[in-house]
Design a protein around this motif. Structure first.
Motif, PDB file in Angstrom:
ATOM      1  N   ASP A 180       3.053  -7.170  -3.787  1.00  0.00           N
ATOM      2  CA  ASP A 180       1.666  -7.041  -4.405  1.00  0.00           C
ATOM      3  C   ASP A 180       1.588  -7.259  -5.763  1.00  0.00           C
ATOM      4  OD1 ASP A 180      -0.977  -6.107  -4.631  1.00  0.00           O
ATOM      5  OD2 ASP A 180      -0.687  -4.445  -3.705  1.00  0.00           O
ATOM      6  N   ARG A 198      -0.404 -11.168  -1.990  1.00  0.00           N
ATOM      7  CA  ARG A 198       0.127  -9.874  -1.247  1.00  0.00           C
ATOM      8  C   ARG A 198       0.817 -10.293   0.418  1.00  0.00           C
ATOM      9  NH1 ARG A 198      -5.239  -7.393  -2.303  1.00  0.00           N
ATOM     10  NH2 ARG A 198      -5.159  -5.910  -4.011  1.00  0.00           N
ATOM     11  N   SER A 214       6.684   1.965  -4.021  1.00  0.00           N
ATOM     12  CA  SER A 214       5.969   3.488  -3.599  1.00  0.00           C
ATOM     13  C   SER A 214       6.767   4.532  -3.570  1.00  0.00           C
ATOM     14  CB  SER A 214       5.141   3.059  -2.306  1.00  0.00           C
ATOM     15  OG  SER A 214       6.008   2.852  -1.305  1.00  0.00           O
ATOM     16  N   TRP A 260       0.884   3.227  -6.606  1.00  0.00           N
ATOM     17  CA  TRP A 260       0.503   2.169  -6.501  1.00  0.00           C
ATOM     18  C   TRP A 260      -0.382   1.614  -7.587  1.00  0.00           C
ATOM     19  CZ3 TRP A 260      -4.468   0.608  -6.047  1.00  0.00           C
ATOM     20  CH2 TRP A 260      -4.945  -0.679  -5.801  1.00  0.00           C
TER      21      TRP A 260
END
Length: 259
Positions: free
Chosen positions: A253, A164, A214, A219
């Motif tokens: 991520d 991340r 998002s 997520w």
């Protein structure tokens, strides 16, 4: 970042597959010479990753460098090191003439911040000051836009850890801003770097924005393809011709190896 198309070559995209076309054969270093618009002096160049194909069997390591800048070309290098495995990468670049007063480029690297001066081990930040000769950003005007593009990353590979990273700017004023290179959760960041591009709000023919997964999904519901529509009118801009659209990464991520 978007700007009107011109006949000159002042933006571009470079892919390692232009030099090493076979993705399944990783390369530690890929280099090429790219043309820019002809100028009287070497321009300033900013670049960031647009796409990365790295193996999570090792640390996520990649570096994008522009060097040997002349009046009409520069060298772009994409590299990894140590146990990093890089199959392919794509970078976006933009240039402007040296001494331009309404746009400025810069670079921020976590190596510039001593460990004991960091907010936390996972959050690295520093205050960036705009050059003194940038006089068009007056205190009574709104703060400028600041665009951040990732161009180096070094994330540790360990069982159970995810990958991340986020590059962003906060506390933007006419004098400067705070640059951030952050990670979170169980990710361990050995280092990272970003380029930044600052220009006045309301600059004619230019708009900027970001798109996040998002914006279109939760997520907790990952999927391979994520897309959305960007409307220039939503950021107060209209173009008389089809503009150039530049896209680069400012964060991700990614799931790592399971234990």
């Amino acid at each position: 970042m978007v700007h009107l198309s011109t006949p000159a070559k002042d933006t571009g995209v470079f892919s390692t597959e232009e030099v090493h076309p076979r993705r399944h054969r990783p390369s530690n270093l890929t280099r090429n010479r790219l043309p820019t618009q002809p100028l009287h002096a070497p321009p300033n160049v900013a670049a960031g990753f647009k796409q990365l194909h790295l193996s999570r069997a090792g640390p996520l390591r990649a570096n994008l460098v522009g060097s040997d800048i002349t009046k009409d070309s520069f060298t772009v290098t994409v590299e990894t090191w140590g146990d990093g495995i890089l199959y392919s990468a794509t970078g976006t670049w933009i240039e402007h003439k040296a001494g331009a007063r309404d746009c400025h480029f810069g670079q921020f690297d976590t190596a510039e911040v001593q460990p004991d001066a960091r907010a936390t081990p996972q959050e690295v930040e520093a205050r960036i000051s705009f050059p003194a000769d940038v006089q068009r950003w007056k205190p009574h005007q709104r703060p400028p836009h600041v665009v951040c593009w990732l161009n180096r990353l070094d994330l540790a590979h360990e069982p159970g850890r995810n990958f991340r990273i986020a590059a962003h700017a906060t506390r933007i004023t006419d004098k400067g801003f705070t640059a951030h290179l952050d990670t979170w959760g169980n990710t361990r960041m050995a280092g990272a770097a970003m380029c930044w591009i600052a220009f006045p709000r309301g600059k004619k023919g230019v708009a900027t924005g970001s798109f996040s997964t998002s914006d279109v999904r939760l997520w907790s519901k990952p999927r391979a393809e994520n897309s959305g529509i960007v409307r220039f009118a939503d950021v107060g801009q209209q173009f008389g011709v089809v503009p150039t659209v530049l896209v680069a990464l400012n964060g991700f991520d990614i799931r790592g190896m399971r234990i």
